[in-house]
Design an enzyme around this catalytic site. Structure first.
Site, PDB file in Angstrom:
ATOM      1  CE1 TYR A  20      -4.089  -1.855   0.174  1.00 32.19           C
ATOM      2  CE2 TYR A  20      -2.838  -3.277   1.629  1.00 32.19           C
ATOM      3  CZ  TYR A  20      -3.945  -3.046   0.831  1.00 32.19           C
ATOM      4  OH  TYR A  20      -4.891  -4.008   0.698  1.00 32.19           O
ATOM      5  CE1 TYR A 148      -7.052  -6.207   3.894  1.00 34.67           C
ATOM      6  CE2 TYR A 148      -6.166  -7.785   5.471  1.00 34.67           C
ATOM      7  CZ  TYR A 148      -6.084  -7.127   4.259  1.00 34.67           C
ATOM      8  OH  TYR A 148      -5.045  -7.399   3.411  1.00 34.67           O
ATOM      9  CE  LYS A 278      -1.971  -9.974   9.325  1.00 34.42           C
ATOM     10  NZ  LYS A 278      -3.196  -9.958   8.545  1.00 34.42           N
TER      11      LYS A 278
HETATM   12  C1  LIG Z   1      -3.738 -10.126   7.380  1.00 37.25           C
HETATM   13  C2  LIG Z   1      -5.087 -10.698   7.324  1.00 37.25           C
HETATM   14  C3  LIG Z   1      -5.513 -11.448   6.214  1.00 37.25           C
HETATM   15  C4  LIG Z   1      -4.641 -11.666   4.992  1.00 37.25           C
HETATM   16  O1  LIG Z   1      -3.495 -12.417   5.265  1.00 37.25           O
HETATM   17  P1  LIG Z   1      -2.228 -12.322   4.280  1.00 37.25           P
HETATM   18  O2  LIG Z   1      -1.258 -13.312   4.851  1.00 37.25           O
HETATM   19  O3  LIG Z   1      -1.751 -10.915   4.340  1.00 37.25           O
HETATM   20  O4  LIG Z   1      -2.692 -12.713   2.940  1.00 37.25           O
HETATM   21  C5  LIG Z   1      -6.786 -11.960   6.234  1.00 37.25           C
HETATM   22  N1  LIG Z   1      -7.606 -11.770   7.290  1.00 37.25           N
HETATM   23  C6  LIG Z   1      -7.214 -11.078   8.391  1.00 37.25           C
HETATM   24  C7  LIG Z   1      -8.160 -10.924   9.537  1.00 37.25           C
HETATM   25  C8  LIG Z   1      -5.958 -10.508   8.441  1.00 37.25           C
HETATM   26  O5  LIG Z   1      -5.585  -9.794   9.515  1.00 37.25           O
END
Ligand SMILES: *Cc1c(COP(=O)(O)O)cnc(C)c1O
Length: 433
Positions: A20, A148, A278
């Site tokens: 971003y 998100y 993550k």
């Molecule tokens: C970071 C995140 C994602 C995406 O994960 P990436 O490894 O960046 O593709 C999806 N859902 C939530 C809640 C997140 O915090």
């Protein structure tokens, strides 16, 4: 900075995309030399206390001897083999552990590369589940605003339409259904009148809806909001009542961050599908998992395709599985509970005090997460520079200055983070254009 460092930074600025970030007019990126424990060491020599856990992922600190060891040992056996027709102990052990610690109905594990992909997998699973039963008309997703779920297309289609800039990709994006964001705050009394719209959407659209997807308890990148466990309970009940699959995205919250092993535990519910990402490898490398029930796996497998239509090249990468196993072993000692409540206590005592500050709209804490929501948006370039000068790595966005430090953070590290936040709040330059 020496010549080598300036050359690196120059090339980076000219040729390397950052998340971003504009390529025409990029904000500075800081060159990192190494990281250990809660410290990120810059090439210029500064050691910064990490407030971000590298976007939620680093649970036990950087450069952890046990995680390093797991990786070294696995490297000497094999870094990778394909997962089609082959299997291996690191993956099997990891799936066993995940089934053990997640809610009981989740029995089948699909390993993939990243959080966004695990969401794609969850969405595909739910579409294929209904297709297998001759109900292809159930092809939409229901979700809430301010969510998100990642940056790939299906994931993007369930991100907040405004924050996620849906208009850019409108012509190709799945058209999904959005309920208002959850309103009742985690710490306030539950107000069930907020369920009216959500319930109406289920009632009206359930014949078209394959699945409902939500981040449990904490809406992360969409606003760092903590909502009421009763809301999550209600989502579970509505999904059951209206025959909609319930996908819970625990990519940020899973594995202890909110003070429970999974944020689902706050509401004592079990989803039909859970996404993990993550936090899974303790921040070492990219790996994600999508867990589902026996019934979903069976229905898909007995359907037209005879299998689930997905299979990443690096599925169940042994290095990633080995380090995830080592990270889960550290969690299994249970020490994370004291660590997270230590962070929560410290932030409750010191960060919430910033609610008195004239620039602060709201400060809030849940588990190992602290948020200071300001009245006006921060000036990213200035605030970032000041944070580095103050010895911390905190990366705000918009009106949100937030931290989720590694579980191992001690009082000194936490004090440095809170002090830095309170210092920048006093500085006009960090909030003007
Ligand atoms: C970071 C995140 C994602 C995406 O994960 P990436 O490894 O960046 O593709 C999806 N859902 C939530 C809640 C997140 O915090």
């Amino acid at each position: 900075m020496n010549k080598k460092h300036t050359d690196l930074i120059d090339f980076d600025k000219k040729h390397v995309w950052h998340p971003y970030t504009s390529m025409s007019n990029p904000l500075p990126s800081y060159l990192v030399e190494s990281a250990k424990g809660v410290y990120i060491k810059l090439a210029t020599g500064e050691e910064l206390v990490d407030g971000m856990s590298s976007w939620w992922s680093v649970l036990h600190g950087y450069n952890h001897p046990k995680l390093n060891q797991a990786l070294i040992e696995q490297t000497q056996k094999m870094a990778h083999v394909m997962f089609g027709g082959l299997t291996h102990e690191p993956a099997i052990n990891l799936c066993k552990k995940l089934i053990d610690i997640t809610p009981e109905p989740l029995q089948k594990v699909f390993l993939s590369d990243s959080g966004s992909v695990s969401v794609e997998v969850a969405i595909k699973m739910s579409l294929q589940y209904w297709h297998s039963q001759g109900k292809s008309e159930k092809h939409k997703l229901l979700t809430v605003k301010n969510g998100y779920h990642g940056d790939t297309f299906a994931a993007m289609s369930v991100c907040d339409p405004v924050n996620g800039m849906h208009q850019i990709f409108e012509s190709v994006l799945m058209k999904n259904i959005f309920a208002p964001a959850p309103q009742s705050d985690f710490y306030q009394p539950w107000d069930n009148t907020e369920l009216a719209t959500l319930t109406a959407l289920f009632a009206q659209h359930h014949n078209d809806i394959a699945a409902f997807i939500i981040e449990p308890i904490v809406q992360g990148a969409g606003g760092m909001r903590f909502y009421h466990p009763q809301y999550l309970k209600a989502c579970r009940a509505l999904c059951t009542q209206y025959q909609v699959l319930f996908i819970v995205d625990e990519i940020a919250t899973g594995l202890g961050r909110t003070g429970k092993m999974f944020a689902c535990h706050w509401a004592d519910i079990s989803p039909d599908i859970m996404c993990l990402g993550k936090t899974l490898t303790g921040g070492y490398m990219t790996l994600a998992a999508t867990l589902c029930t026996q019934e979903i796996a069976k229905t898909i497998s007995d359907g037209e395709a005879g299998c689930f239509m997905h299979g990443p090249t690096f599925m169940a990468n042994p290095l990633a599985c080995a380090v995830a196993n080592a990270s889960l072993d550290l969690l299994a000692t249970g020490e994370w509970q004291q660590q997270v409540s230590f962070i929560e206590d410290y932030l409750t005592r010191h960060l919430l005090a910033l609610n008195q500050h004239s620039r602060v709209k709201n400060a809030r804490v849940l588990g190992g997460i602290g948020v200071v929501e300001t009245k006006v948006a921060v000036n990213m370039a200035k605030i970032q520079k000041r944070f580095v000068e103050l010895g911390v790595w905190i990366r705000p966005f918009g009106k949100l200055i937030y931290i989720m430090p590694p579980f191992i953070s001690d009082e000194r590290a936490l004090a440095t983070l809170v002090k830095a936040i309170s210092t920048v709040l006093d500085e006009q330059q960090c909030f003007e254009d």
